[in-house]
Design an enzyme around this catalytic site. Structure first.
Site, PDB file in Angstrom:
ATOM      1  N   ALA A  10      44.077  25.028 104.417  1.00  0.00           N
ATOM      2  CA  ALA A  10      44.026  26.153 104.796  1.00  0.00           C
ATOM      3  C   ALA A  10      43.562  27.119 103.792  1.00  0.00           C
ATOM      4  CB  ALA A  10      45.198  26.853 105.310  1.00  0.00           C
ATOM      5  N   ARG A  16      32.043  31.929 107.904  1.00  0.00           N
ATOM      6  CA  ARG A  16      31.446  31.996 109.337  1.00  0.00           C
ATOM      7  C   ARG A  16      32.197  32.939 110.391  1.00  0.00           C
ATOM      8  NH1 ARG A  16      30.781  25.723 109.290  1.00  0.00           N
ATOM      9  NH2 ARG A  16      32.617  25.930 108.082  1.00  0.00           N
ATOM     10  N   GLN A  73      44.945  26.164  96.040  1.00  0.00           N
ATOM     11  CA  GLN A  73      43.526  25.815  95.701  1.00  0.00           C
ATOM     12  C   GLN A  73      43.085  27.169  94.943  1.00  0.00           C
ATOM     13  OE1 GLN A  73      40.725  24.779  98.545  1.00  0.00           O
ATOM     14  NE2 GLN A  73      39.649  23.127  97.287  1.00  0.00           N
ATOM     15  N   ASN A 228      34.952  27.494 113.571  1.00  0.00           N
ATOM     16  CA  ASN A 228      34.557  27.957 112.255  1.00  0.00           C
ATOM     17  C   ASN A 228      33.954  29.459 112.573  1.00  0.00           C
ATOM     18  OD1 ASN A 228      34.976  25.618 110.867  1.00  0.00           O
ATOM     19  ND2 ASN A 228      33.191  24.709 112.033  1.00  0.00           N
ATOM     20  N   SER A 405      60.367  69.902 140.978  1.00  0.00           N
ATOM     21  CA  SER A 405      58.919  69.347 140.575  1.00  0.00           C
ATOM     22  C   SER A 405      58.471  70.324 139.539  1.00  0.00           C
ATOM     23  CB  SER A 405      58.002  69.594 141.635  1.00  0.00           C
ATOM     24  OG  SER A 405      58.056  68.502 142.538  1.00  0.00           O
TER      25      SER A 405
HETATM   26  C1  UD1 Z   1      35.361  19.605 108.227  1.00  0.00           C
HETATM   27  C2  UD1 Z   1      34.880  18.191 107.832  1.00  0.00           C
HETATM   28  C3  UD1 Z   1      33.931  17.527 108.929  1.00  0.00           C
HETATM   29  C4  UD1 Z   1      34.780  17.630 110.317  1.00  0.00           C
HETATM   30  C5  UD1 Z   1      35.302  19.006 110.622  1.00  0.00           C
HETATM   31  C6  UD1 Z   1      36.120  18.842 111.771  1.00  0.00           C
HETATM   32  C7  UD1 Z   1      34.670  17.919 105.453  1.00  0.00           C
HETATM   33  C8  UD1 Z   1      33.784  17.888 104.274  1.00  0.00           C
HETATM   34  N1  UD1 Z   1      33.993  18.136 106.717  1.00  0.00           N
HETATM   35  O1  UD1 Z   1      33.996  20.264 108.518  1.00  0.00           O
HETATM   36  O2  UD1 Z   1      33.533  16.113 108.784  1.00  0.00           O
HETATM   37  O3  UD1 Z   1      33.974  17.202 111.421  1.00  0.00           O
HETATM   38  O4  UD1 Z   1      35.989  19.493 109.690  1.00  0.00           O
HETATM   39  O5  UD1 Z   1      36.805  20.223 112.250  1.00  0.00           O
HETATM   40  O6  UD1 Z   1      35.925  17.762 105.276  1.00  0.00           O
HETATM   41  N2  UD1 Z   1      39.316  23.763 103.187  1.00  0.00           N
HETATM   42  C9  UD1 Z   1      40.018  24.223 101.933  1.00  0.00           C
HETATM   43  N3  UD1 Z   1      39.525  23.869 100.690  1.00  0.00           N
HETATM   44  C10 UD1 Z   1      38.204  24.058 100.764  1.00  0.00           C
HETATM   45  C11 UD1 Z   1      37.401  23.842 101.975  1.00  0.00           C
HETATM   46  C12 UD1 Z   1      37.948  23.701 102.995  1.00  0.00           C
HETATM   47  O7  UD1 Z   1      41.226  24.354 102.060  1.00  0.00           O
HETATM   48  O8  UD1 Z   1      37.698  24.022  99.639  1.00  0.00           O
HETATM   49  C13 UD1 Z   1      39.982  23.754 104.705  1.00  0.00           C
HETATM   50  C14 UD1 Z   1      39.300  24.964 105.577  1.00  0.00           C
HETATM   51  O9  UD1 Z   1      40.233  26.045 105.293  1.00  0.00           O
HETATM   52  C15 UD1 Z   1      39.469  24.414 106.862  1.00  0.00           C
HETATM   53  C16 UD1 Z   1      39.637  22.939 106.407  1.00  0.00           C
HETATM   54  O10 UD1 Z   1      39.665  22.698 105.190  1.00  0.00           O
HETATM   55  O11 UD1 Z   1      40.611  24.790 107.387  1.00  0.00           O
HETATM   56  C17 UD1 Z   1      38.045  22.346 106.977  1.00  0.00           C
HETATM   57  O12 UD1 Z   1      37.251  23.218 106.202  1.00  0.00           O
HETATM   58  P1  UD1 Z   1      35.579  23.624 106.598  1.00  0.00           P
HETATM   59  O13 UD1 Z   1      35.053  24.532 106.064  1.00  0.00           O
HETATM   60  O14 UD1 Z   1      35.992  24.438 108.089  1.00  0.00           O
HETATM   61  O15 UD1 Z   1      35.144  22.084 107.088  1.00  0.00           O
HETATM   62  P2  UD1 Z   1      33.932  22.039 108.529  1.00  0.00           P
HETATM   63  O16 UD1 Z   1      32.658  22.267 107.748  1.00  0.00           O
HETATM   64  O17 UD1 Z   1      34.519  22.326 109.563  1.00  0.00           O
HETATM   65 CA    CA Z   2      36.062  23.605 110.261  1.00  0.00          CA
END
Ligand code: UD1
Ligand code: CA
Length: 459
Positions: A10, A16, A73, A228, A405
């Site tokens: 998270a 987006r 992170q 997203n 009233s």
């Molecule tokens: C990700 C997956 C994709 C999958 C999809 C399902 C990767 C690279 N891709 O894509 O294969 O189909 O989820 O929903 O894993 N997050 C972090 N730190 C970061 C980046 C992301 O904590 O550096 C967390 C985000 O907050 C989120 C989750 O990881 O909750 C997924 O990240 P997001 O950027 O939404 O990945 P997707 O593009 O949806």
């Molecule tokens: Ca996602």
């Protein structure tokens, strides 16, 4: 040996969503996405539950509270990098680790339990939960060999034209052997379009190292919906509300138009309650049995007993007994408490007031900061004048009192049992039992006044 850890990602900035609120705090059916995810994994009784936070970290932590442990992170370098932050917490665990994203609110706990079970039955080092998507846009695709075994996951942005046609998607849920998870993560690079460390790359790495990797497909794609942007958020809301409404219907609640009825996750409703279209029930609302809520009603954080009729009205942080009628177009504001058989009619506002059994406030009235007894009648257009711009003042009205009233009741005053106010009075003093308070100037009639009036010629 048998322990299970859960890591929820998270930390992403959710760009987006175009929002100042961290993505995982956006609500689906009145409940933050992160809470849907955490509530779905809690029944698995994880030995360690770790949420990775980053963007909006403090807000997310404050919201989640002690449901989860947290790691940070600092810089968002991808999902693989995010999981790595949990290493200090998990390095000694010889068990398995379930990884989920905080932006996939639709998973049912039962589906996750089945998935974990499936992984335990297999000899897989990692099992990924997949789904068949009619429209796979935006998701990572599952690349399988000719014999059907899974090879790797490719992100849409890195996928070839052929790979983009694949409809089996990565739901972002995995179970790993904990030790091998971190072994594989140490080998992930960021050699891809987004220059990120992708968690899904660990599958290809583990396979190449000679470990068995597997994929398990969930039946219902809607569970794997990833949110997203606001478009996906609206889809998630719609599906979640259908789920919620369906459950209420199975419990005996009647809906005239379930597609246009908005009920939050925590709301409870008793059987034989009838809900018309365009009704919204939010927060910690509890509705008893046999109520009728007509179109346009919105109830927030309130409790209703049984057999009430609420007609196109707004109710917030209030309590209603049984056999009460409210509306049309009434507004119960915080701390309105209506006893059994009360009637609150059209264009009436009640705030911080208790109204006793069978009392009636029929029309165009404001009741604020008051305690009203039983069987009281409050006439049309009455105003409880409770505020001097700084302080609020309280008024008591006894049982069977009759408020004429268009009375103005300038608080604080005590109106005793069976006391009366004359219509049109501005009441500033207490009225004792059986007395009538009258406070208005006498009418005088000016004879022949018509003749002194200007008149149009042709009249
Ligand atoms: C990700 C997956 C994709 C999958 C999809 C399902 C990767 C690279 N891709 O894509 O294969 O189909 O989820 O929903 O894993 N997050 C972090 N730190 C970061 C980046 C992301 O904590 O550096 C967390 C985000 O907050 C989120 C989750 O990881 O909750 C997924 O990240 P997001 O950027 O939404 O990945 P997707 O593009 O949806
Ligand atoms: Ca996602």
């Amino acid at each position: 040996m048998n322990d299970i850890n859960v890591v929820v990602l998270a930390a992403g900035n959710g760009s987006r969503m175009k929002s100042t609120l961290p993505k995982v705090l956006h609500n689906v059916a009145g409940k933050a996405m992160i809470d849907w995810v955490l509530d779905a994994v809690l029944p698995l009784k994880p030995d360690r539950l770790i949420t990775v936070t980053g963007v909006g970290s403090q807000a997310v932590r404050n919201h989640v509270g002690d449901k989860s442990r947290f790691v940070t992170q600092e810089v968002q370098q991808g999902t693989g990098h995010a999981v790595q932050q949990a290493y200090p917490e998990l390095k000694d665990s010889q068990g398995i680790t379930l990884i989920m994203s905080g932006d996939t609110p639709m998973f049912r706990s039962e589906s996750l339990a089945d998935f974990v079970e499936e992984h335990r039955r297999s000899n897989n080092t990692v099992t990924v939960l997949t789904a068949h998507a009619e429209n796979p846009t935006g998701y990572g695709r599952i690349v399988r060999a000719d014999d059907g075994t899974i090879l790797k996951i490719v992100e849409e942005k890195d996928a070839s034209v052929t790979e983009r046609r694949i409809q089996e998607i990565n739901t972002g849920v995995y179970v790993f052997d904990n030790q091998l998870l971190f072994e594989a993560l140490s080998r992930v690079n960021n050699d891809n379009v987004q220059s990120e460390y992708y968690l899904p790359d660990t599958l290809d790495i583990l396979r190449t190292m000679g470990y068995q990797i597997g994929a398990y497909q969930i039946q219902d794609f809607t569970e794997s919906l990833g949110v997203n942007d606001r478009v996906a958020l609206s889809v998630a809301n719609k599906i979640m509300r259908q789920r919620i409404n369906r459950q209420h219907m199975l419990n005996g609640v009647e809906f005239l138009d379930p597609d246009n009825t908005y009920i939050d996750a925590q709301v409870q409703i008793g059987q034989d309650t009838l809900i018309e279209g365009n009704v919204t029930l939010q927060g910690e609302t509890v509705i008893g049995t046999g109520n009728h809520l007509t179109a346009g009603t919105r109830i927030v954080d309130s409790r209703l007993g049984n057999d009430n009729v609420i007609t196109s009205s707004q109710i917030e942080e209030s309590e209603i007994g049984n056999l009460v009628t409210v509306g049309p177009f009434a507004h119960l504001r915080p701390k309105a408490v209506l006893a059994n058989q009360v009637h609150v009619g059209n264009f009436v506002e009640v705030k911080g007031a208790e109204i006793g059994e069978a009392s009636k406030v029929g029309h165009l009235t404001y009741v604020g900061n008051a305690t009203i007894g039983k069987d009281v009648n409050i006439g049309a257009g009455t105003i409880f004048v409770n505020y001097d711009g700084v302080h609020k003042f309280h008024t008591n009205v006894g049982d069977r009192a009759f408020i004429g009233s268009n009375s103005k009741i300038i608080a604080p005053v005590e109106i005793a049992d069976e006391a009366i106010t004359a219509a049109g009075s501005t009441i500033t003093d207490d009225i004792e039992k059986h007395a009538m308070g009258i406070a208005r100037s006498r009418q005088t009639n000016k004879a022949d006044f018509w003749k002194r009036m200007p008149h149009k010629k042709d009249n």
